[in-house]
Motif scaffolding. Structure first.
Motif, PDB file in Angstrom:
ATOM      1  N   GLU A  21      36.800  44.802 -28.331  1.00  0.00           N
ATOM      2  CA  GLU A  21      35.716  44.608 -27.371  1.00  0.00           C
ATOM      3  C   GLU A  21      35.423  43.140 -27.103  1.00  0.00           C
ATOM      4  N   GLN A  22      35.962  42.265 -27.962  1.00  0.00           N
ATOM      5  CA  GLN A  22      35.701  40.835 -27.789  1.00  0.00           C
ATOM      6  C   GLN A  22      36.947  40.062 -27.369  1.00  0.00           C
ATOM      7  N   THR A  23      37.868  40.764 -26.710  1.00  0.00           N
ATOM      8  CA  THR A  23      39.093  40.123 -26.230  1.00  0.00           C
ATOM      9  C   THR A  23      38.781  39.035 -25.216  1.00  0.00           C
ATOM     10  N   PHE A  24      37.861  39.294 -24.301  1.00  0.00           N
ATOM     11  CA  PHE A  24      37.603  38.398 -23.183  1.00  0.00           C
ATOM     12  C   PHE A  24      36.296  37.628 -23.403  1.00  0.00           C
ATOM     13  N   ARG A  25      36.360  36.307 -23.292  1.00  0.00           N
ATOM     14  CA  ARG A  25      35.210  35.453 -23.587  1.00  0.00           C
ATOM     15  C   ARG A  25      34.687  34.830 -22.289  1.00  0.00           C
ATOM     16  N   THR A  26      33.957  35.615 -21.547  1.00  0.00           N
ATOM     17  CA  THR A  26      33.455  35.173 -20.244  1.00  0.00           C
ATOM     18  C   THR A  26      32.157  34.378 -20.339  1.00  0.00           C
ATOM     19  N   THR A  27      31.617  34.230 -21.549  1.00  0.00           N
ATOM     20  CA  THR A  27      30.385  33.467 -21.738  1.00  0.00           C
ATOM     21  C   THR A  27      30.657  32.244 -22.608  1.00  0.00           C
ATOM     22  N   ARG A  28      29.785  31.266 -22.499  1.00  0.00           N
ATOM     23  CA  ARG A  28      29.905  30.062 -23.322  1.00  0.00           C
ATOM     24  C   ARG A  28      29.809  30.397 -24.799  1.00  0.00           C
ATOM     25  N   GLU A  29      28.898  31.299 -25.149  1.00  0.00           N
ATOM     26  CA  GLU A  29      28.740  31.678 -26.557  1.00  0.00           C
ATOM     27  C   GLU A  29      30.046  32.226 -27.121  1.00  0.00           C
ATOM     28  N   GLY A  30      30.692  33.096 -26.351  1.00  0.00           N
ATOM     29  CA  GLY A  30      31.947  33.676 -26.823  1.00  0.00           C
ATOM     30  C   GLY A  30      33.043  32.642 -26.973  1.00  0.00           C
ATOM     31  N   ALA A  31      33.086  31.678 -26.059  1.00  0.00           N
ATOM     32  CA  ALA A  31      34.096  30.627 -26.151  1.00  0.00           C
ATOM     33  C   ALA A  31      33.852  29.748 -27.372  1.00  0.00           C
ATOM     34  N   LEU A  32      32.605  29.354 -27.593  1.00  0.00           N
ATOM     35  CA  LEU A  32      32.290  28.508 -28.735  1.00  0.00           C
ATOM     36  C   LEU A  32      32.608  29.220 -30.041  1.00  0.00           C
ATOM     37  N   ALA A  33      32.286  30.514 -30.115  1.00  0.00           N
ATOM     38  CA  ALA A  33      32.597  31.281 -31.319  1.00  0.00           C
ATOM     39  C   ALA A  33      34.097  31.308 -31.574  1.00  0.00           C
ATOM     40  N   TYR A  34      34.873  31.464 -30.515  1.00  0.00           N
ATOM     41  CA  TYR A  34      36.326  31.509 -30.698  1.00  0.00           C
ATOM     42  C   TYR A  34      36.849  30.196 -31.259  1.00  0.00           C
ATOM     43  N   PHE A  35      36.352  29.090 -30.743  1.00  0.00           N
ATOM     44  CA  PHE A  35      36.894  27.795 -31.166  1.00  0.00           C
ATOM     45  C   PHE A  35      36.426  27.368 -32.553  1.00  0.00           C
ATOM     46  N   VAL A  36      35.185  27.698 -32.940  1.00  0.00           N
ATOM     47  CA  VAL A  36      34.693  27.195 -34.232  1.00  0.00           C
ATOM     48  C   VAL A  36      34.096  28.276 -35.134  1.00  0.00           C
ATOM     49  N   GLY A  37      34.084  29.525 -34.688  1.00  0.00           N
ATOM     50  CA  GLY A  37      33.502  30.577 -35.526  1.00  0.00           C
ATOM     51  C   GLY A  37      32.006  30.374 -35.711  1.00  0.00           C
ATOM     52  N   ASP A  38      31.509  30.760 -36.897  1.00  0.00           N
ATOM     53  CA  ASP A  38      30.115  30.539 -37.286  1.00  0.00           C
ATOM     54  C   ASP A  38      29.139  31.263 -36.361  1.00  0.00           C
ATOM     55  N   ASN A  39      29.497  32.500 -35.976  1.00  0.00           N
ATOM     56  CA  ASN A  39      28.614  33.296 -35.130  1.00  0.00           C
ATOM     57  C   ASN A  39      28.713  34.744 -35.592  1.00  0.00           C
TER      58      ASN A  39
ATOM     59  N   TYR B 155      31.489  27.262 -17.258  1.00  0.00           N
ATOM     60  CA  TYR B 155      30.496  28.306 -17.540  1.00  0.00           C
ATOM     61  C   TYR B 155      29.189  28.078 -16.791  1.00  0.00           C
ATOM     62  N   GLN B 156      28.897  26.836 -16.421  1.00  0.00           N
ATOM     63  CA  GLN B 156      27.661  26.575 -15.682  1.00  0.00           C
ATOM     64  C   GLN B 156      27.729  27.118 -14.259  1.00  0.00           C
ATOM     65  N   PHE B 157      28.930  27.477 -13.787  1.00  0.00           N
ATOM     66  CA  PHE B 157      29.084  28.020 -12.435  1.00  0.00           C
ATOM     67  C   PHE B 157      29.177  29.548 -12.427  1.00  0.00           C
ATOM     68  N   GLY B 158      29.354  30.149 -13.607  1.00  0.00           N
ATOM     69  CA  GLY B 158      29.489  31.598 -13.679  1.00  0.00           C
ATOM     70  C   GLY B 158      30.452  31.968 -14.791  1.00  0.00           C
ATOM     71  N   PRO B 159      30.871  33.227 -14.861  1.00  0.00           N
ATOM     72  CA  PRO B 159      31.795  33.648 -15.917  1.00  0.00           C
ATOM     73  C   PRO B 159      33.126  32.895 -15.820  1.00  0.00           C
ATOM     74  N   VAL B 160      33.652  32.524 -16.977  1.00  0.00           N
ATOM     75  CA  VAL B 160      34.990  31.955 -17.059  1.00  0.00           C
ATOM     76  C   VAL B 160      35.929  33.057 -17.542  1.00  0.00           C
ATOM     77  N   LEU B 161      37.068  33.180 -16.904  1.00  0.00           N
ATOM     78  CA  LEU B 161      38.016  34.251 -17.233  1.00  0.00           C
ATOM     79  C   LEU B 161      38.892  33.782 -18.392  1.00  0.00           C
ATOM     80  N   PHE B 162      38.322  33.840 -19.591  1.00  0.00           N
ATOM     81  CA  PHE B 162      38.955  33.295 -20.789  1.00  0.00           C
ATOM     82  C   PHE B 162      39.432  34.426 -21.680  1.00  0.00           C
ATOM     83  N   LYS B 163      40.750  34.507 -21.848  1.00  0.00           N
ATOM     84  CA  LYS B 163      41.349  35.454 -22.785  1.00  0.00           C
ATOM     85  C   LYS B 163      42.050  34.624 -23.862  1.00  0.00           C
ATOM     86  N   PRO B 164      41.428  34.448 -25.033  1.00  0.00           N
ATOM     87  CA  PRO B 164      42.027  33.633 -26.091  1.00  0.00           C
ATOM     88  C   PRO B 164      43.245  34.305 -26.724  1.00  0.00           C
ATOM     89  N   THR B 165      44.003  33.506 -27.457  1.00  0.00           N
ATOM     90  CA  THR B 165      45.198  34.017 -28.123  1.00  0.00           C
ATOM     91  C   THR B 165      44.845  35.045 -29.187  1.00  0.00           C
TER      92      THR B 165
END
Length: 253
Positions: free
Chosen positions: A149-167, A134-144
């Motif tokens: 609208e939140q299918t794709f987690r191209t930001t660090r915030e979205g990835a962290l929310a997917y893994f641990v919730g609490d957002n 994520y420090q280099f740009g968007p990550v093409l992350f499509k979680p299971t």
């Protein structure tokens, strides 16, 4: 034959001197003279009529004969050695990065069970920063387990929310990494390496603390950065396709 070809005894000779050379520069690294011989080592830089430049490593030994003429008696020429780029990815590094991802998932789950959400969230953030790009740009992350609208987690915030919730911005995320995982097995179908990137496709099989097994289809692309760290820049995960027919609707009463 080497310089001009045209000799059937040397069928591989195309004529090195016939390649349209227009300029030749000699850059000696050193010259050693001993009596009537002199040896040089350095580079020869050749430019052709189209402006293309060829650099070769060159060693000559010259002999000054009885008539005072300089004669080449040794001539060694080779293309410069080009070591593998330090950013070239190896399959071993890919497999280690995958194994590290699985260990990280288990570590987040056990940290949550033993120390609670704040500790697990801190650890998950550190893992994302170390394993994803994520420090280099968007990550093409499509979680299971992401949709809408939140299918794709191209930001660090979205990835962290997917893994641990609490957002609150991701209300459907309950924390995939918090589901009690205790074992992760990765079975690659194929690994494709191209320079400093590598893409893998296969299955990830996860076992939770109750022995329940979940298998997902997984594609990762890894990027090896300038520091030699492996970064995930693409991550697509989905449940396997089930061809079983859907149950027939219940008859109307």
């Amino acid at each position: 034959s080497y310089f001009v070809g045209g000799n059937e005894k040397y069928p591989n000779d195309g004529g090195f001197a016939l390649k349209g050379w227009r300029k030749c520069e000699v850059d000696n690294a050193a010259i050693y003279i001993n009596g009537n011989t002199g040896t040089t080592v350095g580079n020869v830089i050749l430019t052709d009529k189209d402006g293309n430049v060829t650099v070769v490593d060159k060693t000559w030994t010259f002999l000054k004969d009885a008539d005072g003429k300089m004669r080449i008696m040794a001539h060694h020429s080779s293309l410069p050695y080009l070591p593998d780029s330090p950013s070239q990815i190896t399959e071993a590094e890919v497999l280690a990065a995958q194994e590290g991802w699985g260990e990280a998932l288990v570590n987040i789950a056990t940290t949550f069970d033993n120390k609670g959400l704040p500790a697990a969230k801190t650890l998950a953030g550190e893992i994302i920063d170390a394993a994803y790009g994520y420090q280099f740009g968007p990550v093409l992350f499509k979680p299971t387990l992401a949709n809408g609208e939140q299918t794709f987690r191209t930001t660090r915030e979205g990835a962290l929310a997917y893994f641990v919730g609490d957002n609150a911005s991701y209300p459907n995320d309950s924390g995939f990494a918090l589901k009690g995982w205790r074992k992760v097995e990765i079975k690659n179908s194929a690994v494709r390496i191209e320079g400093n990137t590598a893409t893998t496709m296969g299955w990830v099989i996860m076992t939770d603390k109750n022995g329940a097994v979940t298998k997902v289809d997984k594609t990762w692309t890894f990027f090896k950065d300038a520091e030699g760290a492996m970064r995930i820049v693409s991550h697509h995960s989905s449940l396997p396709y089930d061809p079983s027919p859907a149950p027939a609707p219940a008859p109307a009463p």
